[in-house]
Motif scaffolding. Structure first.
Motif, short mmCIF file in Angstrom:
data_model
loop_
_atom_site.label_atom_id
_atom_site.label_comp_id
_atom_site.label_asym_id
_atom_site.label_seq_id
_atom_site.Cartn_x
_atom_site.Cartn_y
_atom_site.Cartn_z
N ASP A 81 0.85 -1.19 0.00
CA ASP A 81 0.00 0.00 0.00
C ASP A 81 0.89 1.24 0.00
N LEU A 82 0.91 1.93 -1.12
CA LEU A 82 1.77 3.09 -1.27
C LEU A 82 1.03 4.38 -0.91
N PHE A 83 1.78 5.36 -0.42
CA PHE A 83 1.24 6.65 -0.02
C PHE A 83 1.79 7.72 -0.94
N ALA A 84 0.92 8.62 -1.41
CA ALA A 84 1.32 9.73 -2.27
C ALA A 84 0.78 11.01 -1.66
N PRO A 85 1.50 11.63 -0.72
CA PRO A 85 0.96 12.77 0.02
C PRO A 85 0.51 13.90 -0.89
#
Length: 220
Positions: A81-85
């Protein structure tokens, strides 16, 4: 009305694995197909750095590679699960009002805007400020801070919101195509894996793009 996918960004310190640009600390970089190579490098650095999480001892992701590039890319390429702020920024050019994503929300959640047009009629996009979007009557209301009764507000018809979302998705897809070409030049041995990871981080898995021909009805 302007909607842009934006990535919360800052300039990397002492980073030398690929060229990056200079950016205001904790500002936003709008993602589209018109970025310079240095801006693409900064965006890829940010998405890699924010997902640079050490694997646990029994982590199925496996240990970090020993080479510096492989080690830095490991989280981006292996985290499930990747995060892209960041998120979607909306600007009303007439009033100058800007709706920006709050803290702890990311571009990987941009399709939550469809909860407004096609689902529950409301969605939350971070805190401090408490950014909310909701369907009120025949209008979609974008409130920058729902905890502030004097908060800036943008109102627009739901069919316009749908068109704006389609445009924002196209900007993301254009950025992804640009980043794929960038990766082939800068990271040839990892280009395919990096491009696939960026697609996951931006929720651009293969599938039909949003159509702009629909005029949604208010949720029941």
């Amino acid at each position: 009305m302007l909607m842009q996918p934006v990535l919360e960004i800052h300039a990397p310190d002492d980073f030398a694995l690929w060229p990056t640009g200079e950016h205001e600390a904790w500002g936003y970089l709008a993602l589209n197909g018109q970025l310079t190579p240095a801006e693409v490098g900064t965006a890829v650095w940010r998405l890699t750095d924010v997902n640079d999480v050490d694997p646990d001892e029994d982590d199925e992701r496996g240990p970090r590679p020993e080479d510096p590039l492989g080690a830095f890319l490991h989280g981006l390429l292996t985290m499930p699960d990747l995060f892209a702020p960041g998120g979607l920024r909306v600007t009303d050019p007439v009033t100058g009002t800007v709706f920006t994503p709050g803290c702890c929300t990311g571009l990987e959640e941009w399709r939550a805007w469809l909860d407004v047009t096609d689902g529950s009629g409301s969605a939350w996009f971070g805190h401090d400020p408490d950014a909310r979007v909701e369907w009120v009557g025949r209008t979609v209301k974008l409130t920058q801070d729902a905890d502030d009764e004097n908060s800036p507000v943008i109102e627009l018809p739901p069919d316009e919101l749908r068109r704006l979302l389609a445009g924002a998705e196209q900007d993301l897809r254009d950025f992804l195509a640009l980043a794929a070409s960038w990766a082939e030049r800068q990271l040839p041995e990892h280009a395919a894996a990096v491009t696939a990871a960026l697609a996951r981080a931006l929720d651009l898995e293969p599938g039909p793009a949003l159509g702009s021909e629909l005029s949604p009805e208010p949720p029941a």
